[in-house]
Design an enzyme around this catalytic site. Structure first.
Site: not given
Length: 319
Positions: A136, A262, A290
């Site tokens: 991320s 996502d 995600h």
């Protein structure tokens, strides 16, 4: 084996999955980390969690996501998988994460490639073959540094998972619907107190009233992240910190793994082959959410993602 369509755990924001749904924490038991504290070049301190491996085996370094750490579901799963192969593992925490108190007039942000550079240099100095995974926000940081460093990056291979490659597109995604109601609120729940603590130690650095009134990451980044780190505002921060423009400069074998569903980044913002160098492998499966890529039935397993990453690294490390 591919990740299934089951995405609930994958949608939980980093740093919150175990707090909200401990029964659905898919990363497994907490690895037996050995904690270290490292002094930073600017006089701060971070925490680093290690797992020992077998002699002569590579080192796997993980950079976590926003408000995450070594207890994040993906960190547990990846470190356990690396240890099972005999690899050494290390999770470095960003400023103020992992239990360390951040006393400096700064925090961490998506474009902080200088932080990645000194951490990478220190780990490379240990002499083991080194692979890095950024998740991320940590993935965006890693990719940006790899683009800046080019062939001088001292590692064998790298991977970025669910990185917000285009921060402006990700910011817009997190301003509406469920993303704003769930994810943004949860991030701000921990980001706001941290910014208030920094403001108390260093009065005048940020507008406390604007920071505490922030309802979106755009507002928070404009009030806190940008002024703390020398950006003119949120648009300047998002433009200069995004990793996507740096993909063409990456020279080390690098996997960029993003699910097309996502909730943090629209599929339209994903790069095409002409936007990345030949060293970059773009992999965009339809499902995975995600940082999830859960496989199997409810509540799912996180074995696909660690194995995919380790299998990508394997040909690039000396045996």
């Amino acid at each position: 084996m591919h990740p299934s369509a089951y995405r609930a755990p994958a949608w939980l924001p980093d740093g919150h999955s175990q707090t909200i749904y401990p029964a659905l924490c898919l990363g497994g038991a907490r690895p037996a980390y050995q904690r270290e504290r490292w002094a930073t070049p600017d006089g701060g301190e971070i925490t680093v969690d290690r797992l020992p491996g077998r002699q002569g085996m590579p080192l796997l370094w993980l950079l976590h996501g926003l408000e995450g750490g070594s207890d994040s579901h993906y960190a547990r799963a990846l470190m356990r998988a690396a240890q099972a192969r005999g690899w050494h593992g290390v999770v470095s925490h960003f400023r103020g994460c992992g239990g360390a108190v951040n006393t400096l007039p700064r925090a961490y942000h998506a474009g902080d490639s200088a932080e990645v550079a000194w951490l990478l240099a220190r780990l490379a100095s240990e002499g083991r073959p080194l692979c890095a995974v950024g998740v991320s926000l940590g993935g965006n940081m890693l990719l940006k540094h790899l683009g800046e460093a080019g062939a001088s990056a001292p590692l064998c291979a790298a991977a970025a998972v669910s990185a917000p490659l285009d921060l402006a597109a990700a910011g817009r995604m997190l301003e509406r619907g469920l993303a704003r109601q769930l994810y943004t609120r949860m991030f701000l729940r921990t980001l706001k107190p941290a910014s208030l603590a920094t403001a108390r130690r260093h009065p005048g650095l940020i507008d406390v009233r604007r920071a505490q009134a922030s309802r979106t990451l755009r507002e928070f980044d404009d009030a806190v992240t940008a002024p703390l780190h020398g950006f003119a505002g949120v648009e300047d921060y998002w433009a200069r910190a995004s990793a996507k423009p740096w993909l063409r400069q990456i020279a080390r074998p690098t996997l960029v793994l993003n699910a097309r569903n996502d909730p943090f980044l629209p599929a339209t913002a994903l790069p095409g082959p002409d936007q990345a160098s030949a060293a970059v492998t773009l992999e965009f499966p339809a499902e995975g959410g995600h940082v999830g890529f859960a496989s199997g039935g409810f509540p799912g397993r996180l074995d696909w993602l660690p194995q995919r990453l380790l299998d990508f690294f394997a040909p690039h490390v000396p045996h």
